[in-house]
Design a protein around this motif. Structure first.
Motif, short mmCIF file in Angstrom:
data_model
loop_
_atom_site.label_atom_id
_atom_site.label_comp_id
_atom_site.label_asym_id
_atom_site.label_seq_id
_atom_site.Cartn_x
_atom_site.Cartn_y
_atom_site.Cartn_z
N VAL A 19 0.83 -1.20 0.00
CA VAL A 19 0.00 0.00 0.00
C VAL A 19 0.87 1.25 0.00
N VAL A 20 0.61 2.13 -0.95
CA VAL A 20 1.36 3.37 -1.11
C VAL A 20 0.41 4.56 -0.95
N VAL A 282 5.98 -1.60 -11.09
CA VAL A 282 5.15 -0.41 -11.26
C VAL A 282 4.23 -0.23 -10.06
N ILE A 283 3.85 1.03 -9.86
CA ILE A 283 2.78 1.39 -8.93
C ILE A 283 1.56 1.72 -9.78
N ALA A 284 0.43 1.09 -9.46
CA ALA A 284 -0.84 1.44 -10.10
C ALA A 284 -1.56 2.46 -9.23
N VAL A 285 -2.26 3.38 -9.87
CA VAL A 285 -2.97 4.44 -9.14
C VAL A 285 -4.22 4.82 -9.92
N GLY A 286 -5.21 5.33 -9.22
CA GLY A 286 -6.40 5.83 -9.90
C GLY A 286 -7.66 5.07 -9.54
N VAL A 297 -5.56 -6.29 -7.86
CA VAL A 297 -4.52 -5.74 -8.74
C VAL A 297 -3.17 -6.38 -8.42
N ILE A 298 -2.91 -6.58 -7.13
CA ILE A 298 -1.67 -7.23 -6.74
C ILE A 298 -1.74 -8.73 -7.03
N GLY A 299 -2.83 -9.36 -6.63
CA GLY A 299 -2.96 -10.80 -6.81
C GLY A 299 -2.91 -11.23 -8.27
N VAL A 306 0.15 -0.63 -4.99
CA VAL A 306 -1.10 0.09 -5.27
C VAL A 306 -1.10 1.39 -4.48
N ALA A 307 -1.33 2.49 -5.17
CA ALA A 307 -1.42 3.80 -4.52
C ALA A 307 -2.89 4.15 -4.30
#
Length: 343
Positions: A19-20, A282-286, A297-299, A306-307
């Motif tokens: 978690v970001v 990568v970090i996903a965001v949105g 998203v992680i699994g 994930v942000a």
């Protein structure tokens, strides 16, 4: 199977979960000095207590006229180091790792008397017309990024994120929509970003990863798409970026009525494409506020981190609540576990 609470490591950065907290401008500086204050201290500390593994401090600018507004943070002066270090040290006490996003707003610097940009093109009809940077001034900007990174490291951060997204200066240089130059910085649209990466990397410890936030797609006629962002991201990776924080937009409005940004996880496919094509984390965001969605998203290995932005603005303890709802173990601070039904 990986999940939201699987630890993650890149180089010397070890995170207790995925978690970001992404950088989100607070516009809370009160003395026009770019220095963090008690608002920033409490704002970030509460998210560290709330279990967030990586907190990326908001867009922090390399010079006074590089701010979006005069209420933004800065790292152009040594006087800004100690107050920032106070926050970093406090976050570390609760097991959070700390990044900081360094940036320049370019033509989107609203309070600059005369903003600067690659080319003299205003953002919109209401914005000031910027002055085009000379070639020498552009090189000086690279040095200012380096000096800001040096100050961030003195403040004790665990990682640095270069802001190359959302229509700010690096983004303006890498886009043919905003860069109409004829010098070397116009002939090679990645040159400015590449030089900033190399300058920042030159002052970072070898085991500290460098993050870069990019806009993978522009939502404007004449803007670039995923094919172009894959190409410039490859250049930036080769220059020294270790992880990409994948966002989009900045040069055109994201509105309702079916436009991008109106549905959850709309940027995840772009993060997945960059991750797989470049073999880079990568970090996903949105709009990833839903616990199960973020976990998926992680699994599903669409992103490594994930942000959570707006969700964390609403709830500083988003991470603690996510762990409880998902049935994952997490260390609860003090007696907070009572509030989440954990003894």
């Amino acid at each position: 199977m990986k999940h939201l609470f699987t630890p993650f490591q890149i180089k010397g950065l070890e995170l207790k979960n995925r978690v970001v907290m992404p950088p989100m401008c607070q516009y809370a500086v009160t003395n026009n000095d770019g220095i963090v204050n008690d608002w920033h201290y409490n704002h970030y500390l509460s998210r560290a207590i709330g279990g967030t593994s990586l907190i990326i401090i908001e867009m922090t600018d390399i010079e006074p006229d590089g701010r979006i507004t005069d209420h933004d943070l800065g790292l152009w002066s040594d006087e800004q180091i100690a107050p920032l270090k106070r926050i970093v040290d406090a976050l570390h006490q609760y097991g959070a790792k700390v990044g900081i996003q360094i940036a320049h707003a370019g033509r989107k610097a609203e309070d600059a008397e005369v903003p600067v940009a690659p080319s003299a093109i205003p953002f919109d009809d209401t914005a000031k017309t910027p002055r085009a940077l000379t070639t020498e001034e552009t090189k000086q900007m690279v040095e200012k990024f380096r000096l800001a990174a040096e100050r961030a490291i003195k403040a004790g951060v665990d990682t640095i994120e270069i802001h190359g997204a959302h229509g700010y200066l690096i983004h303006q240089f890498q886009s043919a929509f905003t860069n109409k130059r004829t010098d070397e910085y116009g002939q090679d649209l990645t040159l400015f970003g590449r030089e900033v990466i190399q300058a920042v990397k030159s002052v970072m410890p070898a085991d500290m990863p460098l993050l870069m936030r990019i806009s993978a797609r522009e939502y404007v006629d004449g803007g670039y798409g995923l094919e172009q962002s894959l190409a410039f991201s490859k250049v930036y990776k080769d220059a020294g970026v270790d992880l990409f924080h994948v966002s989009s937009g900045g040069e055109g409005p994201i509105l309702a009525h079916g436009r991008p940004g109106t549905h959850v996880a709309y940027q995840v496919p772009m993060a997945r494409e960059i991750k797989n094509a470049l073999n880079v984390p990568v970090i996903a965001v949105g709009r990833l506020d839903d616990f199960a969605l973020a976990n998926a998203v992680i699994g599903n290995e669409e992103a490594d981190l994930v942000a959570v932005g707006r969700g964390m603005l609403r709830n500083p303890y988003w991470t603690l609540e996510a762990a409880t709802k998902l049935g994952k173990e997490i260390a609860m601070p003090g007696v907070y576990g009572m509030g989440f039904g954990v003894r």
